[in-house]
Design a protein around this motif. Sequence first.
Motif, PDB file in Angstrom:
ATOM      1  N   UNK A  41       3.248  -1.546   2.455  1.00 49.37           N
ATOM      2  CA  UNK A  41       2.383  -1.254   3.600  1.00 49.37           C
ATOM      3  C   UNK A  41       1.207  -2.218   3.621  1.00 49.37           C
ATOM      4  N   UNK A  42       0.613  -2.470   2.471  1.00 51.03           N
ATOM      5  CA  UNK A  42      -0.502  -3.422   2.396  1.00 51.03           C
ATOM      6  C   UNK A  42      -0.053  -4.808   2.869  1.00 51.03           C
ATOM      7  N   UNK A  43       1.147  -5.247   2.471  1.00 46.92           N
ATOM      8  CA  UNK A  43       1.658  -6.562   2.878  1.00 46.92           C
ATOM      9  C   UNK A  43       1.790  -6.667   4.392  1.00 46.92           C
ATOM     10  N   UNK A  44       2.391  -5.668   5.013  1.00 43.90           N
ATOM     11  CA  UNK A  44       2.629  -5.744   6.463  1.00 43.90           C
ATOM     12  C   UNK A  44       1.310  -5.685   7.227  1.00 43.90           C
ATOM     13  N   UNK A  45       0.369  -4.861   6.774  1.00 45.20           N
ATOM     14  CA  UNK A  45      -0.933  -4.769   7.445  1.00 45.20           C
ATOM     15  C   UNK A  45      -1.716  -6.072   7.257  1.00 45.20           C
ATOM     16  N   UNK A  46      -1.649  -6.645   6.066  1.00 45.16           N
ATOM     17  CA  UNK A  46      -2.313  -7.923   5.811  1.00 45.16           C
ATOM     18  C   UNK A  46      -1.717  -9.017   6.697  1.00 45.16           C
ATOM     19  N   UNK A  47      -0.404  -9.038   6.835  1.00 45.07           N
ATOM     20  CA  UNK A  47       0.275 -10.019   7.695  1.00 45.07           C
ATOM     21  C   UNK A  47      -0.135  -9.833   9.155  1.00 45.07           C
ATOM     22  N   UNK A  48      -0.202  -8.587   9.592  1.00 38.28           N
ATOM     23  CA  UNK A  48      -0.599  -8.264  10.966  1.00 38.28           C
ATOM     24  C   UNK A  48      -2.006  -8.806  11.263  1.00 38.28           C
ATOM     25  N   UNK A  49      -2.945  -8.554  10.367  1.00 33.59           N
ATOM     26  CA  UNK A  49      -4.316  -9.008  10.617  1.00 33.59           C
ATOM     27  C   UNK A  49      -4.475 -10.519  10.438  1.00 33.59           C
ATOM     28  N   UNK A 108       5.785  -9.170  15.768  1.00 34.71           N
ATOM     29  CA  UNK A 108       6.874  -9.129  14.782  1.00 34.71           C
ATOM     30  C   UNK A 108       6.616  -8.076  13.706  1.00 34.71           C
ATOM     31  N   UNK A 109       5.382  -7.667  13.553  1.00 35.44           N
ATOM     32  CA  UNK A 109       5.012  -6.641  12.567  1.00 35.44           C
ATOM     33  C   UNK A 109       5.174  -5.227  13.115  1.00 35.44           C
ATOM     34  N   UNK A 115     -11.409  -5.009   4.578  1.00 31.36           N
ATOM     35  CA  UNK A 115     -11.005  -4.187   3.446  1.00 31.36           C
ATOM     36  C   UNK A 115      -9.842  -3.336   3.928  1.00 31.36           C
ATOM     37  N   UNK A 116      -8.728  -3.401   3.214  1.00 33.18           N
ATOM     38  CA  UNK A 116      -7.544  -2.628   3.583  1.00 33.18           C
ATOM     39  C   UNK A 116      -7.265  -1.606   2.489  1.00 33.18           C
ATOM     40  N   UNK A 117      -7.126  -0.373   2.902  1.00 31.33           N
ATOM     41  CA  UNK A 117      -6.732   0.709   2.016  1.00 31.33           C
ATOM     42  C   UNK A 117      -5.305   1.080   2.404  1.00 31.33           C
ATOM     43  N   UNK A 118      -4.382   1.057   1.465  1.00 31.42           N
ATOM     44  CA  UNK A 118      -2.985   1.340   1.792  1.00 31.42           C
ATOM     45  C   UNK A 118      -2.406   2.349   0.806  1.00 31.42           C
ATOM     46  N   UNK A 166       3.230   2.935   8.985  1.00 27.67           N
ATOM     47  CA  UNK A 166       4.372   2.040   8.839  1.00 27.67           C
ATOM     48  C   UNK A 166       5.627   2.893   8.686  1.00 27.67           C
ATOM     49  N   UNK A 167       6.669   2.553   9.444  1.00 24.75           N
ATOM     50  CA  UNK A 167       7.896   3.339   9.408  1.00 24.75           C
ATOM     51  C   UNK A 167       8.800   2.927   8.237  1.00 24.75           C
ATOM     52  N   UNK A 168       9.942   3.575   8.127  1.00 24.21           N
ATOM     53  CA  UNK A 168      10.876   3.321   7.022  1.00 24.21           C
ATOM     54  C   UNK A 168      11.453   1.908   7.062  1.00 24.21           C
ATOM     55  N   UNK A 169      11.423   1.262   8.230  1.00 20.32           N
ATOM     56  CA  UNK A 169      11.912  -0.111   8.356  1.00 20.32           C
ATOM     57  C   UNK A 169      10.855  -1.142   7.971  1.00 20.32           C
ATOM     58  N   UNK A 170       9.662  -0.677   7.571  1.00 17.96           N
ATOM     59  CA  UNK A 170       8.600  -1.593   7.178  1.00 17.96           C
ATOM     60  C   UNK A 170       7.869  -2.205   8.353  1.00 17.96           C
TER      61      UNK A 170
END
Length: 133
Positions: free
Chosen positions: A4-12, A25-26, A66-69, A109-113
Motif C-alpha cells: 500500500x505504501x508503494x502504490x501511494x508513494x507512486x501515485x503522489x 495507472x494507480x 508523510x505517508x502512513x500505511x 487500496x483494493x486486492x488488485x493493488x
Amino acid sequence: MTTTRDIVTTYYAAFNAGDSEAMLACLAEDVRHDVNQGDPRHGKALFREFNAHMAKCYREQLTDMVIFAEADRAAAEFIVNGTYLATDEGLPEANGQIYRLPGGAFLSVNADGLIDRVTTYYNLTDWMRQVGA
C-alpha cells in the motif's frame, strides 16, 4: 509484492511530476474520489476530467509528505505549494497567485493493488485568503 505504501508513494510521485496518466495507472476503474468541496466522483473517466481541470487552473507540488500505511489503507499529510493559473468557476479571479497550505488525504487500496478511494482535505478558507478573496 507491491505494498500500500508503494502504490501511494507512486501515485503522489506521479502527481508531483504532473503525470496524470501515471496517476490513473494507480487507480481502480471504479475509484471513488472525494474532494474537499463538492460531490464524490466515481470512476477513472471523471478522475481524468478532474485532473485536466486542475492542470488548467492550478500548478501544485506536494512537499513535506508523510505517508502512513497499513494493509489496505493509507493516510498522507503534506504541504500544497501552488500557483493559481486560471480562474476556477465560483472562485476568485486568478492572476498567478502563489499559495501554500497544509493538506491531507485518506486512501484505500483494493486486492488488485490499485487505489479505489482518494479522499482529500485542505482548508478552503485559508486558500481563499491566500489568493486574495
